[in-house]
Structure formats: C-alpha cells, structure tokens
Design an enzyme around this catalytic site. Structure first.
Site, PDB file in Angstrom:
ATOM      1  N   CYS A  60       0.723  -1.116   0.052  1.00 51.02           N
ATOM      2  CA  CYS A  60      -0.071  -0.063  -0.170  1.00 51.02           C
ATOM      3  C   CYS A  60       0.868   1.444   0.091  1.00 51.02           C
ATOM      4  O   CYS A  60       0.622   2.386  -0.650  1.00 51.02           O
ATOM      5  CB  CYS A  60      -0.834   0.087   1.266  1.00 51.02           C
ATOM      6  SG  CYS A  60      -2.194  -1.426   1.261  1.00 51.02           S
ATOM      7  N   ASP A 433      37.196   0.197  23.037  1.00 55.41           N
ATOM      8  CA  ASP A 433      38.272   1.206  23.758  1.00 55.41           C
ATOM      9  C   ASP A 433      38.164   0.889  25.369  1.00 55.41           C
ATOM     10  O   ASP A 433      37.137   0.196  25.828  1.00 55.41           O
ATOM     11  CB  ASP A 433      37.595   2.540  23.409  1.00 55.41           C
ATOM     12  CG  ASP A 433      38.164   3.801  24.359  1.00 55.41           C
ATOM     13  OD1 ASP A 433      39.457   3.732  24.322  1.00 55.41           O
ATOM     14  OD2 ASP A 433      37.527   4.210  24.951  1.00 55.41           O
TER      15      ASP A 433
END
Length: 728
Positions: A60, A433
């Site tokens: 749609c 890190d």
C-alpha cells in the site's frame, strides 16, 4: 492538512539526519520493487508531511508513492510504513494536488497533529460481512436449485468485485498497473466466463479476509512504534515568572522551565533542577529499576517521574527529543536496507513478469498445440496469475527488520537500519576502547600509603593542592577526601609544573604532588613498582622536600563488564582491548576480563588495528570518545556507548542508550534472531508459492487456494516477524 516544515537537520542519535526511504514501485507491478538509487529529501524547497489512512501492508505504501510521484512539481516522495507518514519535497505548495492524487489511489491523508478518524468495527467490516452473508445464501440456494444458486454466486461475485475492480482502475490511473487488485479482478472475471462462479465468489471472499488479516498484522507490527509515540504527552506545564501554564509540547524551547508531577512523563529532554529524583526510564532504555538523578543530570523525554514533583530545564528542540530520535531511526530503516532485502527486491522484479508469462503460456500453449480444452487451461492460467504477486516475499524482509529494530529500541539499543542489523548478526569479534567503555571513566583513589603522617592528613593535604583543578586525577583525590568527611585546608599559590605535577602553599609549607617517575621516592621504590605493575597510577606527596607518602589511583571496571564478557563468550564472540593508555593499565584490565589487548595506540593506530582484525572476521568496534570515531568507521559496525561524545554517536551504526555493556550480547542475539526470521519468511513465501505452482499445473489446487498462497503467506510472514517483538 499538510504540515510544511522548514528544512532543518535533525540529529542522528545526537545528530540524526532525516532521510527518506528509497522509492519503490508497488510490489505487484511489472518491474516491481526494483532497487533504485538511494535518495534524500533535498535541503532546498519545502517539505510536507501527512499521515496516510488505510494502509494495510508495505505494498500500500508503494501504491501511495506511485500516485504522488505523478503529481507535477513533486521533487521527492517517501512513505514511511512503520509510522504511516507521507513525506513530500517540492519547490511550491502542491498540498492540494498531493491530497487529490492519494484520494484517487483509494487512500486518504490527515495532518500529523490531527487525531485518527474513528471508524466503527461494523462499518469497517461491512463489505466483508455482506459478502459472507451473500456467500451463505448462494450456497444454500445451490443446494436446492442449481440455476438460482449459480445466479446467486454471480451476483455475489459482482458485489465483491465492485470495490476491488474500482480500486484496480484507480491504481492503474496512478501508475500501478499490476497491483494485486488488478490480478484479483482479472482472475474473478475470467472465472465467471468459464462458469466457475462459486470459485470466483470464494476467491474474492478469501481475498477480503486476507486483507483484514494483513491490516491486523500490520497494526500489530506498528504497535511497538505506536507505544514509543504514546510516551510523549501532548501538553506540558511550563513555569513562566513563577506562574504555571499549560502549553503544547511543540511550543517548548531549550531553556524553558517545565514541571512534571509524580507519575507524569517528560515531554522533552531536560536537565533536572530539583535536588534529586527517581525516574522510570524503562520504556526507552529497558532498565527496569528506577534511576536516581541529581540536579543538573539529563533525563530523556518519555521518562516517568516516580515519586515526586520535579522541575527541569528543557534541553531538546521540538521534534528532537530522545523519543523523536528513536522514531526517526525506525522510519529510516528501509533507507539503510540490508543486502538480503536489496537482493529480494531485484529477484521480485524478475519474479512477477516471469510468473505472468508462465500463466499466459499455460493458458494458450496446451489448447493451441495439443488440442487441450480451453476451459481447464484458462482456469489454471488464472490460478497461476494469483500466485504471481510477490507481496509476501517483498514484505518478508522489511517486516522482520522493522520488528527487530523496534525490539532493540525497547531494550535500549538503537540500530541504524537493516544493513547495520545484518552486519551486527555476522559479528565474531568486538574491539573495545578501555577508558569510559570497559571502565567507568572516572579514576578513583584505591590506596593511601602515608609515611610518618596519618592517612586522613595525607589525603587532606593532597586534596587542598588539587582543589579547583579539572584534571580527572585531581577530582578523584578531592572526591575521596570529601567522601571521608575530611576538612580540606586552604591552599595558595597553586602552580602547575609542566610534565611533573602541581604544587601549592598550605600555611607556610610548600606541598608538591608529583608523578612517581618524576620524583625519587626514597624507601618507596618497591611499593611504587608494585602498584604500577598492578596497573595503578601513583602520585607522590612531598612537603618541603620530604616525602609524606603515596596515593594510588585507578580507573575501575564497569560493574557489568565481567558479565558482559561472559555473555559474549557464550555466543561465540571474542573481545580485544584497543587503548591509548599505558600497557600496564591495559594489561591489568585485560587480565581481569580475560581479554587480549593492544595499548599505547593513537587514533591512526586504532584504525590500523581494526582494519587488520576486520580482515580476518567481521568486527564491531565499541567506543565513546572522539578518538574512537575513525576506528568505529573502519570496522564492520561501530557501536557507541550512550554516554559517549556526539562525534562517536554520529559515527556509530548502533548505540546503547542505557550505557550497559551487557546490552551488546542482547543486541547481537536479536540481530541473529532477525536474520533467522528473514530466512524463515523467505522460505515460507517462496515455499508456499512453489507448492501451489506445482499443484496448480497438476490440477490438484484451484483459484481459492491460490489466494491463500498469496494473502495467507503475507499474513504468515508478518506474524512470524512479530515474534521478534516478544523475544525476551
């Protein structure tokens, strides 16, 4: 009805740009779902937005796009199925033309601020109820009088066919030539001509039932997004010169002061003005326990004040709160499409015309070349025609990805689209890190070692010298002294000594704080070496040339770091630390977590290390700082901690808003579940159509089962995708 918006850039996590989904054709048209060049809404001109009423599935959305694309003056058009929004960019005001074009395609628009039109269930399902009643009457008549029953089935077919054929004609006018409505109309009319009246009526009834089921499944799929939208209240209580007034949240601006009652939700991101308060942030971060916030701390929109009336300073612009950023990420899911989704798009472009050609050949070749009866082969050709719409195949991937993204957002993980989700599912290694990611990022005093002085006196002298400094180690020393309730003496003539430490006068004595390697500590060398080997930073306190003692500091592990690493190992993901810190500190943290490490790395070194690791297996990079951004970009997928810098958040492909490392394993598990769900959906979509293709040619199945092969498969894959929302 439209909502024109001035062109502005909306942050992505912190700086998220609102880009449109790629334009696609209706999934049942010739050349359907062909991948097109990725587009963005241009920065010039005006952007208009609406909410589309009546969309049941992704097909749609494509039909609405096709209709609007025909409007002269439209530069770009995009339909966001997840939030039912239509975005149009144009140089002039074409609102009326757009609304007319969408209406001609059988849908309607409303402004974003307008409430949804409430339709009674009876009115909404009246065509289906009418057809069911007529089918029952037709079947009853057929049992007693075949001619009357046959006429009744014809009447039932025509009644059911009228709205479908009308919609097919509308879609043809707007550029969608081979929508499912067109294929259904051709099949029903063809069945009437060959005398299969009962089957023609049954095909239309099953189609309408399938449409209702698709609508239900689509609304369920959008519930996760709707729940997020509902987190924001429509109004807020603003304080102006001590007076309270109720305003729309769109009127709030950064710097405004608002008040939220106990049990109320924050309408915008804010900084707490009250001394302290508890907030339930579970809807945004997945954190089930209320979070204690102190004055000055940030609180996201949608959080609930648990126990008291609070005042906050607004931090976010309208449309740029934490909830808005999550919604924009979900809206953008199709823009960053997964490779498997792009492949399905290319495949479906070939699939539809190929099936239509097969249907035509099945209809004409046996009668023309072999003298077979036309009626039977026309029937088989019409049946194959209904199998030719790849709606279930096309929706299989975006349905799973949208559900996966919504499920991740509920758990405090923001993932930028299907491509990132697929990359995340392939990750085998994660590079971390250290500072601020595996560790808290705030050094703490771990030991006080005095010589001829008490611990408290040594710590108070050091805090006096460091008072007012912004250095993390200095702040850690002052915090420790304050936490012990020590009286910190006044210091004067504070002076930083470049490369060695800081000194100040306390009374008539000079006190120096120095790094251990910059000042010889007589009699303490062994203790200094021991502490440094354990990864701790050592500071020597000296008064008038006499060493008073040592302070040891260390950035401590996050509470959930060990649990997170255990979870990752359990799912077969290995971790490595990449840090710019010294090798001793890195080795200490790595030993606690059972990880490998590389230390002393500059940003360029991190990029090189990530590139090498990524070459051997898909690697994710997790970081929170500016120096992590290049490495995150070089990895297969970058993941930012929610407390990280704006640069890291913008560079990342995903982020953990709750700032918990344990969310990594959850995120990867969900990504892998989404990939498995996509494979299941593709198998269901192609498997059902393959089975019905063979059984149709063998004469085993007919028209009404072909409808089940299409609408049934669409409902099945959507329902299967919804399972991701219920994953724990």
């Amino acid at each position: 009805m439209s909502t024109p918006e001035t062109n502005k850039k909306v942050p992505q996590f912190s700086a998220l740009k609102l880009n449109p989904l790629p334009a696609k054709d209706d999934c049942c048209c010739e050349g359907s779902c062909a991948p097109q060049a990725e587009q963005t809404l241009p920065d010039n001109g005006t952007r208009y937005s609406w909410v589309v009423n009546g969309m049941d599935c992704a097909a749609c959305a494509r039909k609405v796009e096709n209709a609007v694309r025909q409007v002269k003056g439209v530069d770009h058009v995009q339909v966001l199925f997840a939030t039912e929004k239509l975005l149009v960019s144009a140089a002039s005001d074409i609102s009326a033309q757009v609304e007319a074009a969408v209406a001609s395609a059988g849908y309607s628009l409303r402004s974003e601020n307008a409430p949804a039109e409430k339709v009674s269930p009876l009115r909404e399902n009246l065509p289906l109820i009418t057809l069911i009643i007529m089918m029952a009457l037709s079947w009853t008549l057929e049992q007693f009088n075949h001619p009357f029953g046959n006429l009744a089935f014809i009447a039932t077919t025509l009644v059911g066919l009228y709205p479908i054929a009308r919609q097919a004609l509308r879609l043809m006018k707007t550029g969608s030539w081979f929508a499912i409505e067109t294929l259904m109309s051709v099949a029903a009319i063809g069945a009437l001509f060959i005398g299969a009246t009962a089957e023609a009526a049954m095909v239309l009834l099953l189609f309408l039932i399938g449409e209702r089921l698709e609508g239900w499944a689509a609304s369920r799929a959008r519930k996760g997004v709707s729940a997020l939208m509902a987190l924001k209240p429509e109004t807020a209580t603003q304080l102006v010169n001590g007076e309270r007034k109720t305003v729309a949240i769109s009127a709030l601006r950064p710097g405004d002061v608002i008040e939220v009652a106990a049990g109320g939700r924050l309408p915008a991101d804010g900084a707490l003005l009250s001394a302290t308060a508890s907030f339930d942030e579970s809807a945004l971060t997945g954190e089930s326990i209320p979070v204690e916030r102190d004055a000055g701390e940030k609180v996201p929109a949608g959080a609930t004040s648990v126990d008291r009336l609070v005042q906050l300073t607004v931090l976010s612009e309208p449309g740029d709160s934490a909830i808005d950023r999550i919604l924009k990420l979900i809206e953008e899911a199709e823009e960053r499409r997964a490779p498997v989704e792009r492949f399905i798009d290319r495949f479906s472009r070939i699939y539809t015309p190929a099936i239509m050609l097969v249907a035509l050949l099945v209809t004409i070749i046996p009668p023309l070349l072999f003298g077979a009866p036309w009626e039977g082969w026309i029937y088989k050709g019409l049946t194959l025609l209904l199998i030719g719409c790849p709606c279930a195949l096309v929706i299989s991937t975006p349905a799973a990805i949208t559900s996966g993204l919504a499920a991740a957002a509920r758990r405090g993980a923001l993932i930028k689209g299907g491509a990132a989700l697929e990359q995340l599912s392939q990750v085998q290694h994660i590079a971390f890190d250290k500072t601020g990611t595996l560790t808290v990022g705030k050094p703490q005093v771990t030991g006080v070692y005095p010589q001829n002085i008490s611990e408290d006196d040594l710590l108070a002298l050091a805090a006096a010298v460091e008072q007012g400094s912004t250095h993390p180690l200095a702040q850690a020393i002052v915090r420790e002294a304050q936490s012990r309730g020590l009286t910190i003496p006044a210091a004067t003539a504070q002076r930083a000594l470049v490369g060695s430490g800081i000194e100040a006068h306390i009374g008539d004595k000079k006190v120096l704080l120095s790094a251990a390697d910059k000042f010889p500590a007589a009699g303490l060398a062994a203790r200094v070496h021991e502490l440094e080997q354990a990864g701790q930073t050592v500071i020597i306190v000296v008064q008038d040339g006499t060493t008073l003692g040592l302070l040891a500091l260390r950035d401590t592990l996050r509470e959930d770091a060990k649990a997170a690493m255990a979870d990752l190992h359990q799912i077969g993901v290995q971790g490595v630390i990449l840090t710019g810190d010294n090798p001793r500190a890195a080795a200490s943290i790595a030993a606690e977590l059972g990880m490998e490490f590389q230390a002393g790395l500059l940003p360029a070194d991190k990029v090189k290390a990530v590139t090498q690791l990524n070459a051997s297996a898909p690697l994710a990079m997790v970081g929170d700082g500016i120096n992590d951004a290049p490495a995150m970009k070089a990895s297969t997928i970058g993941i930012a901690m929610g407390s990280g810098t704006d640069v890291a958040l913008e560079t990342a492909d995903a982020a953990l808003t709750h700032n918990r490392l344990t969310g990594l394993a959850q995120m990867i598990r969900l990504a892998r579940a989404t990939r498995a769900n996509i494979r299941q959906n593709i198998t269901i979509a192609l498997g059902l159509k393959g089975i019905f293709l063979v059984t149709t040619l063998l004469g085993i199945t007919g028209l009404w089962l072909a409808v089940l092969a299409d609408t049934g498969a669409t409902v099945l894959v959507t329902a299967n995708a919804l399972r991701l929302l219920r994953r724990r």
